[in-house]
Scaffold this motif. Sequence first.
Motif: not given
Length: 154
Positions: A3-14
């Motif tokens: 996964l892209l870093r932004s995808t990982d961050l999005a999931l972790r923020v949610l």
Amino acid sequence: MRLLRSTDLALRVLMRLAVAGESSPTTREVADGMDVPYTHLAKVVAELQHMGLLDARRGRGGGLTLTEQGRTASVGAVVRAFEGDGDVVDCEGATPCPLNSACRLRGALRRAQEAFFASLDPVTVGDIVAEPTGALLLEISRGSQGASPRSDTA
């Protein structure tokens, strides 16, 4: 699949916001708690807000809150939104693949990618923060609130 870093961050923020309860952490607090640059997280937060998955309010009493749509959002849909619909491999880049017109690998990889997304479709943000994950996330986020501020430089 990576996964892209932004995808990982999005999931972790949610996930972080799903366990926030009544508190509304700021983007900076979430970035500091995740130990990621504020500027990177701000871009992800803006996209999640655009998707209607979270609300971001500025100023006194502001912060980030998960919307009901965010709590019930499909993890597969979030991953698709951040990853895009591109192929797993670039067969037509600067040096096009000589097998491009008769390749069967591209189709197989596309089907595998779609199966990956499809396996995440029934999973919601609420599902991935169910116990015991939610309690651990809450404990981690409380522990990071006392962390010292860090610079925005990468």
